[in-house]
Design an enzyme around this catalytic site. Sequence first.
Site, PDB file in Angstrom:
ATOM      1  N   LYS A 199       0.860  -1.188   0.000  1.00 20.08           N
ATOM      2  CA  LYS A 199       0.000   0.000   0.000  1.00 20.08           C
ATOM      3  C   LYS A 199       0.894   1.235   0.000  1.00 20.08           C
ATOM      4  O   LYS A 199       1.712   1.434   0.901  1.00 20.08           O
ATOM      5  CB  LYS A 199      -0.903  -0.004   1.231  1.00 20.08           C
ATOM      6  CG  LYS A 199      -1.830   1.204   1.315  1.00 20.08           C
ATOM      7  CD  LYS A 199      -2.719   1.118   2.551  1.00 20.08           C
ATOM      8  CE  LYS A 199      -3.646   2.309   2.675  1.00 20.08           C
ATOM      9  NZ  LYS A 199      -4.497   2.228   3.885  1.00 20.08           N
ATOM     10  N   LYS A 252      -2.332  -1.503  -3.580  1.00 17.81           N
ATOM     11  CA  LYS A 252      -3.166  -0.303  -3.534  1.00 17.81           C
ATOM     12  C   LYS A 252      -2.276   0.927  -3.679  1.00 17.81           C
ATOM     13  O   LYS A 252      -1.292   1.043  -2.952  1.00 17.81           O
ATOM     14  CB  LYS A 252      -3.939  -0.249  -2.216  1.00 17.81           C
ATOM     15  CG  LYS A 252      -4.839   0.964  -2.071  1.00 17.81           C
ATOM     16  CD  LYS A 252      -5.552   0.986  -0.721  1.00 17.81           C
ATOM     17  CE  LYS A 252      -6.474   2.203  -0.616  1.00 17.81           C
ATOM     18  NZ  LYS A 252      -7.132   2.292   0.712  1.00 17.81           N
TER      19      LYS A 252
END
Length: 326
Positions: A199, A252
């Site tokens: 992420k 992400k």
Amino acid sequence: MDLTERPRRLRRDGIRGLVSETDLSATDLIAPVFVDATTDERRPIESMPGHERVPIDEAVDRVEEIRETGVEAVIVFGIPESKDGTGSRAWAPEGVVQEAVRRISTATDAYVITDVCLCEYTEHGHCGVIEPDARTDPTLTVENDPTLELLAKTAVSHAEAGADMVAPSSMTDGMVGAIREALDEAEHADVPIMSYAAKYESAFYGPFRDAADGAPAFGDRRHYQMDPANRREAIREVELDVRQGADVLMVKPALPYLDVVSDVREHFDRPVAAYNVSGEYAMLHAASQQGWLDLEETAYEALLSIKRAGADLILTYFAEDIADRL
């Protein structure tokens, strides 16, 4: 000209679909749901057209709307009625996510995933316990190890409420191992973990922070989310989560990091998820409102590119619209 190879032969109607290399289906998609304990009516999210915060009493209706499109899985985010320094409402048995999950799991056949993080629940908006003086010293940030216990408690509370899967998103070192141990000890060994394994500290999260009321009150998240410049580091991050028991590996954001999605697919024999985040959604809407892009066609192409890069699952705010097309 003597052209033996003519690729256009396989692009004609009839054969084109038969030789298509990538398929996108409604069952590949996961739809985010925002449940708000501070309201008794649906509230549109201005920066994310077509999406709303829904009160707990309408959580089941919202999920049923999603299921009607063919999307089978949802991920639940909560906006609590109050916040404090440690985010204690995140693991409260009667918390917003816990109550919503109990209702959704009982009343629908949706596969229910929960986001495990503290940023929506802390008054400072960071993803864990902050270090002393972090508000005034930009070199300070979230304390890693004390945060692990809170994440583990939150994950167990979600499982107790009926979550089918938990998804830790804080990028705290050791979070997968701490959560796996806590779930197993609480007799939830069958609950899988979808880790936000890679992420990045991204500028594409802006609309989500409005939707979930989780923007940092000070500073930023550069000390615990990944540097957008780093590709190889993602493999190290993901490998650590695999060792700790992650069942699904998420990247992400999705579109600016398709190279990372592809790398994770190549290196690891685990299902790969990618989060088509709020900024990716909002920018296509903004361009379509100006008449510059066809929204449905560009959304479909964007999701297809994520699948082509190697994602098995896609979290996306386009889930319902694209599922209708599929």
